[in-house]
Design a protein around this motif. Structure first.
Motif, short mmCIF file in Angstrom:
data_model
loop_
_atom_site.label_atom_id
_atom_site.label_comp_id
_atom_site.label_asym_id
_atom_site.label_seq_id
_atom_site.Cartn_x
_atom_site.Cartn_y
_atom_site.Cartn_z
N GLU A 35 0.83 -1.22 0.00
CA GLU A 35 0.00 0.00 0.00
C GLU A 35 0.85 1.26 0.00
O GLU A 35 0.54 2.24 -0.70
CB GLU A 35 -0.93 -0.02 1.22
CG GLU A 35 -1.80 1.22 1.35
CD GLU A 35 -2.70 1.17 2.59
OE1 GLU A 35 -3.36 2.20 2.87
OE2 GLU A 35 -2.74 0.12 3.27
N SER A 61 -4.78 -6.49 -10.14
CA SER A 61 -4.72 -6.40 -8.66
C SER A 61 -4.35 -5.01 -8.21
O SER A 61 -4.96 -4.46 -7.28
CB SER A 61 -3.72 -7.42 -8.12
OG SER A 61 -4.16 -8.73 -8.33
N ASN A 81 -7.13 -2.50 -8.70
CA ASN A 81 -8.15 -2.67 -7.66
C ASN A 81 -7.68 -2.08 -6.33
O ASN A 81 -8.46 -1.43 -5.63
CB ASN A 81 -8.50 -4.15 -7.48
CG ASN A 81 -9.27 -4.71 -8.67
OD1 ASN A 81 -9.93 -3.97 -9.40
ND2 ASN A 81 -9.19 -6.02 -8.87
N ASP A 82 -6.40 -2.33 -6.01
CA ASP A 82 -5.85 -1.79 -4.77
C ASP A 82 -5.84 -0.26 -4.80
O ASP A 82 -6.19 0.40 -3.81
CB ASP A 82 -4.42 -2.30 -4.55
CG ASP A 82 -4.39 -3.76 -4.13
OD1 ASP A 82 -5.44 -4.28 -3.68
OD2 ASP A 82 -3.32 -4.39 -4.24
N LYS A 126 -7.76 1.71 -6.45
CA LYS A 126 -9.14 2.20 -6.30
C LYS A 126 -9.57 2.13 -4.84
O LYS A 126 -10.20 3.06 -4.31
CB LYS A 126 -10.07 1.34 -7.17
CG LYS A 126 -11.51 1.84 -7.20
CD LYS A 126 -12.34 1.00 -8.16
CE LYS A 126 -13.79 1.50 -8.21
NZ LYS A 126 -14.62 0.69 -9.15
N LYS A 127 -9.20 1.03 -4.17
CA LYS A 127 -9.55 0.86 -2.76
C LYS A 127 -8.90 1.94 -1.89
O LYS A 127 -9.51 2.44 -0.94
CB LYS A 127 -9.10 -0.53 -2.29
CG LYS A 127 -9.41 -0.83 -0.83
CD LYS A 127 -9.11 -2.28 -0.49
CE LYS A 127 -7.64 -2.61 -0.61
NZ LYS A 127 -7.33 -3.99 -0.19
N TYR A 128 -7.65 2.32 -2.22
CA TYR A 128 -6.92 3.32 -1.44
C TYR A 128 -7.25 4.75 -1.89
O TYR A 128 -6.74 5.71 -1.29
CB TYR A 128 -5.41 3.10 -1.56
CG TYR A 128 -4.94 1.72 -1.17
CD1 TYR A 128 -5.51 1.04 -0.09
CD2 TYR A 128 -3.92 1.10 -1.88
CE1 TYR A 128 -5.07 -0.22 0.26
CE2 TYR A 128 -3.47 -0.17 -1.53
CZ TYR A 128 -4.05 -0.83 -0.48
OH TYR A 128 -3.62 -2.09 -0.13
#
Length: 332
Positions: free
Chosen positions: A26, A51, A54-55, A57-59
């Motif tokens: 992260e 992956s 997606n990460d 976007k999540k952060y």
């Protein structure tokens, strides 16, 4: 002396391509976005494309403008496999093993530098130092005339009375567990060179021990004292002295009492620790208890700019070390 600002400005003046081999972390993802926004370097992240998207976007991170390469599926795999096989076939490696190694992001990233597709690499946020150094030793190898790879850390202190207006360079804090006299001397000379090239001030090197100028007798003290003699022989113009305790190296009133004949005591801006245990413990104590910024570790002695983060690094640590890596690449 705004050291970090200077590094960022210099890095921005001639953008270099830096690989991040740990795209699953992260902190790496967030640092990459900030570096892109600040235009400090061109970043390539090694990761599975879906992956990491997606990460990100999540952060809540925008990775626009950042190149993402998946070492498992990249078009470079065949080329890198052939190159690595040629480098390591004398060690009995097979083509299959070469391909397996290359798909490891650490090896893939190092091969990008070797083949000129990137200028430097920053890793270590999720990997121990050994994982960063192993492909570096096997692929880019050491610089000409260097036998000991070591690390330096730039400490930026709040108290400007120490070092060079609050800046100290310390070594070795990441690589050599128990350096002998010859290795300690080479570490000292390399760290002085790093100091001069990156920070533009004259290094004053103190070789640290639990003894000051013969106040204690022990084989560990002898190791440091011998290193000083070797450094004097190999770099006669270098301002270096020891062995000395750290208070004698940094505090003029103490240095004048413990080492009255030394031109370094009380005035040191480069500290060379006698072994990895003391170096690693020492810099982290200063970082955590004194609130100092610790920039690095900066690897010394490799033929290309590859630098190793601490696994406890912050996003700012990643950004700062990237700026230094880019500046190193400018002089390659």
């Amino acid at each position: 002396m705004d050291v970090i600002k200077n590094f960022k400005e210099k890095a921005a003046s001639d953008l270099k391509t830096i690989v991040f081999a740990e795209g699953e972390d992260e902190r790496i993802i967030k640092a990459a976005a900030k570096i892109e926004a600040e235009k400090i370097a061109k970043i390539i992240i090694l990761a599975d494309t879906e992956s990491i998207k997606n990460d990100a976007k999540k952060y809540g991170v925008d990775l626009s403008g950042i190149k993402i390469i998946d070492p498992e599926t990249s078009d470079y795999v065949s080329e890198f496999t052939d190159e690595f096989y040629e480098l390591r076939k004398h060690k009995g490696i097979s083509k299959e093993d070469a391909e397996k190694a290359i798909k490891d992001p650490m090896y893939f990233g190092t091969m990008m530098i070797y083949t000129g597709k990137a200028d430097g690499m920053v890793a270590g946020a999720a990997n121990p130092t050994g994982n960063v150094l192993r492909p570096a030793f096997q692929i880019v190898k050491t610089a000409e005339g260097i036998s000991t790879v070591s690390s330096a850390i730039i400490m930026v202190l709040k108290d400007k009375s120490f070092g060079e207006e609050g800046v100290l360079v310390v070594s070795d804090c990441a690589v050599n567990p128990e350096p002998n006299s010859e290795q300690l001397a080479e570490i000292a000379i390399a760290t002085a060179d790093t100091t001069e090239r990156l920070l533009d001030f004259e290094p004053r090197v103190a070789m640290l021990s639990f003894s000051t100028m013969g106040s204690a007798k022990h084989e560990n003290v002898d190791n440091v004292r011998n290193a000083v003699e070797i450094a004097h022989e190999n770099a006669p113009n270098l301002k270096i002295d020891g062995e000395m305790q750290v208070d004698a190296a940094l505090v003029e009133s103490v240095g004048s009492r413990k080492a009255p004949d030394s031109k370094i005591a009380g005035k040191a801006n480069v500290l060379i620790f006698p072994d990895l245990q003391s170096g690693n413990i020492g810099y982290k104590l200063v970082q955590r208890l004194a609130g100092a910024a610790a920039v690095g570790p900066i690897l010394q002695g490799l033929a290309a700019p590859i630098n190793d983060l601490s696994r406890g690094c912050s996003i700012d640590d990643i950004i700062n070390l990237t700026a230094i890596t880019a500046v190193q690449a400018q002089s390659e």
